[in-house]
Design an enzyme around this catalytic site. Sequence first.
Site, short mmCIF file in Angstrom:
data_model
loop_
_atom_site.label_atom_id
_atom_site.label_comp_id
_atom_site.label_asym_id
_atom_site.label_seq_id
_atom_site.Cartn_x
_atom_site.Cartn_y
_atom_site.Cartn_z
N CYS A 1 65.31 88.87 43.07
CA CYS A 1 64.65 88.61 44.36
C CYS A 1 65.44 89.21 45.51
O CYS A 1 64.88 89.57 46.53
CB CYS A 1 64.46 87.11 44.55
SG CYS A 1 65.97 86.18 44.34
N GLU B 1 61.23 79.39 47.05
CA GLU B 1 62.11 80.57 47.02
C GLU B 1 61.26 81.72 46.51
O GLU B 1 60.89 81.75 45.34
CB GLU B 1 63.29 80.35 46.06
CG GLU B 1 64.21 79.21 46.41
CD GLU B 1 65.10 79.50 47.61
OE1 GLU B 1 65.10 80.65 48.09
OE2 GLU B 1 65.78 78.58 48.06
N GLU C 1 68.11 76.22 48.90
CA GLU C 1 68.74 75.65 47.71
C GLU C 1 70.24 75.89 47.81
O GLU C 1 70.72 76.60 48.68
CB GLU C 1 68.19 76.34 46.45
CG GLU C 1 66.76 75.99 46.14
CD GLU C 1 66.33 76.46 44.77
OE1 GLU C 1 66.21 77.68 44.57
OE2 GLU C 1 66.14 75.61 43.89
N ASN D 1 62.90 85.96 35.76
CA ASN D 1 63.97 86.97 35.89
C ASN D 1 65.36 86.41 35.60
O ASN D 1 66.19 87.08 35.01
CB ASN D 1 63.91 87.67 37.25
CG ASN D 1 64.11 86.72 38.39
OD1 ASN D 1 63.72 85.56 38.32
ND2 ASN D 1 64.72 87.18 39.45
P1 NAD Z 1 55.27 83.95 39.47
O1 NAD Z 1 55.01 83.48 40.84
O2 NAD Z 1 54.22 84.72 38.76
O3 NAD Z 1 55.61 82.72 38.50
C1 NAD Z 1 56.65 81.83 38.77
C2 NAD Z 1 56.36 80.51 38.07
O4 NAD Z 1 55.20 79.94 38.65
C3 NAD Z 1 56.08 80.63 36.59
O5 NAD Z 1 56.64 79.51 35.93
C4 NAD Z 1 54.56 80.57 36.53
O6 NAD Z 1 54.07 80.09 35.30
C5 NAD Z 1 54.28 79.58 37.64
N1 NAD Z 1 52.93 79.67 38.24
C6 NAD Z 1 52.13 80.76 38.36
N2 NAD Z 1 50.97 80.42 38.97
C7 NAD Z 1 51.06 79.09 39.26
C8 NAD Z 1 50.19 78.17 39.91
N3 NAD Z 1 49.00 78.54 40.39
N4 NAD Z 1 50.60 76.90 40.04
C9 NAD Z 1 51.81 76.51 39.58
N5 NAD Z 1 52.68 77.34 38.95
C10 NAD Z 1 52.30 78.63 38.80
O7 NAD Z 1 56.63 84.76 39.57
P2 NAD Z 1 57.35 85.56 38.43
O8 NAD Z 1 56.54 86.80 38.19
O9 NAD Z 1 57.66 84.66 37.28
O10 NAD Z 1 58.74 85.94 39.12
C11 NAD Z 1 58.89 87.04 39.94
C12 NAD Z 1 58.86 86.63 41.38
O11 NAD Z 1 59.80 85.60 41.64
C13 NAD Z 1 59.26 87.75 42.31
O12 NAD Z 1 58.38 87.81 43.40
C14 NAD Z 1 60.64 87.37 42.77
O13 NAD Z 1 61.01 87.91 44.01
C15 NAD Z 1 60.54 85.90 42.81
N6 NAD Z 1 61.88 85.29 42.75
C16 NAD Z 1 62.40 84.71 43.87
C17 NAD Z 1 63.67 84.18 43.85
C18 NAD Z 1 64.27 83.53 45.08
O14 NAD Z 1 65.23 82.79 44.93
N7 NAD Z 1 63.77 83.76 46.27
C19 NAD Z 1 64.42 84.23 42.68
C20 NAD Z 1 63.87 84.82 41.57
C21 NAD Z 1 62.59 85.35 41.62
#
Ligand code: NAD
Length: 491
Positions: free
Chosen positions: A288, A254, A466, A156
């Site tokens: 998020c 996060e 962070e 995002n």
């Molecule tokens: P996601 O969890 O699908 O993927 C995030 C990252 O993790 C990607 O690089 C993905 O390739 C990797 N990943 C996926 N499965 C993995 C595994 N088993 N082992 C290691 N890495 C793995 O999330 P997304 O769809 O890319 O992003 C959306 C989510 O991120 C939403 O839930 C959002 O709320 C959250 N988010 C949180 C924050 C925060 O600061 N709290 C900020 C931005 C987004």
Amino acid sequence: MSSQLAATPKAFLINGEWITNPGDSFDSVNPATGEVNYLVSCANREHVNAAVTSAATAAARSEWRDMLPHVRALLLNKIAAGIAARADELARLQMLENGKVWSECKAQAASAAATFRYFAAACETLGAEVTPSRGNYLSMTAYEPYGVVAAITPWNSPLTMEAQKVAPALAAGNAVVLKPSEVTPSAALLLGEIALEAGLPSGILNVVTGLGATTGKWLVEHPGVRMVSFTGGTSTGRTIGMIAAERLIPVALELGGKSPHIVFDDANLEAAAENIMGGIFEGSGQSCVAGSRLFVQRGVYDKLVALLVDRASRIRVGLPDVEGSEMGPLASFAQRKRVEHYVESARAEGGQILVGGKRPVAPELQNGAYYLPTIIGGLSNKATCVREEIFGPVLCVLPFDDESDLIAQANDSVYGLAGGVWTANYQKAWRVARALQTGLVWINTYKQLSISTPFGGFKESGIGREKGLSGVRLYQQSKGIYWSMDANNLA
Ligand code: NAD
């Protein structure tokens, strides 16, 4: 917006060299047009191993390990300058891959440079401590890096997230293996290039692209990784946390959110409406901290909802590089499908679609993953759309009667990332801010963010903080040192 299909997949960065894996690659798709941008290489197990090994070797070299803080700070400042110089390029890559509008991409590129500058300053000024001794000795706390940090980021806001992890991890003296989302791989690769050009030693920042379930998982499992910093979905965070628990390594997580945005009947409704719009529809709701659950005191419910519906219906949904577009597409077609599924669930559970609830009809948007800003009323706090993170332009509006009713509803969530409260009564603002089970609260504003303020979630929204000075400590382990002052112990 132009796009081109590269003949060979994009290369990733290991030990200062660019590597491709022509055998295993995937398409990067522009969500604004549906066109393929280019192919992206998938790092396999051997690549992950090489990246971690190169990081471990580079982290142990005296060139990096013993680098004086002010020299390290200079390097981080050079990276910041490199980011600023190539801000348009970075912004364009993000826009091409996740469809955010140009102005937001530009702001995020500028903020990434500022993040490096902030952590350069922190690197130069953060000291160690002399602690009160209880005998004839000097006791101290020193802070040391973990060694190799795995940084895993979502799609995002890649420019923001990657700077937010890489800058403090380097300031703390670690080497990093960065694994960006498969949806937005390119900003991380360009950051790697900028860091090399700035003079960062080879192997200190490695960037591997690939899928989460393979490349990402192999990285977290690798025995050379000593700490994991992850931003993404809660279920992925849980999976990573379990591997880290097994390996007994620290993790910073996060994760997702379902943030309550609260308006009392004494609030400035115009100002609240303005912020509610930005809080949920900026970035097409893929934030998020999106204020996705709006609680409005019953006395002003109809008036505020009318203001919101009017504003939402006037948001200009358009191609992200067209001037005046306020909201681009969702970051992928899969994400739009997810949003549509949630809106259907709201209809099935008795929700009323007050505005939106469908794709736009403009001909130029038909090939992209667009969805209209959507406001849903009539749902209870138990409805699927109110409980689960949609991560799209969907706002659920619920009335409340009094403060205790509000607190009970707002805290009835597995998430606890952020919240906002609007009231003219400062005592009420303080009480509600303290009662909300969230890592961040905005009072009479929303989505103000600063690199100097620690950021992270309560409950299932995460572990660790962070940003801020604690953002450097996140990537360090403390060491207690006792040094006897007893002269008899010398000879
Ligand atoms: P996601 O969890 O699908 O993927 C995030 C990252 O993790 C990607 O690089 C993905 O390739 C990797 N990943 C996926 N499965 C993995 C595994 N088993 N082992 C290691 N890495 C793995 O999330 P997304 O769809 O890319 O992003 C959306 C989510 O991120 C939403 O839930 C959002 O709320 C959250 N988010 C949180 C924050 C925060 O600061 N709290 C900020 C931005 C987004």
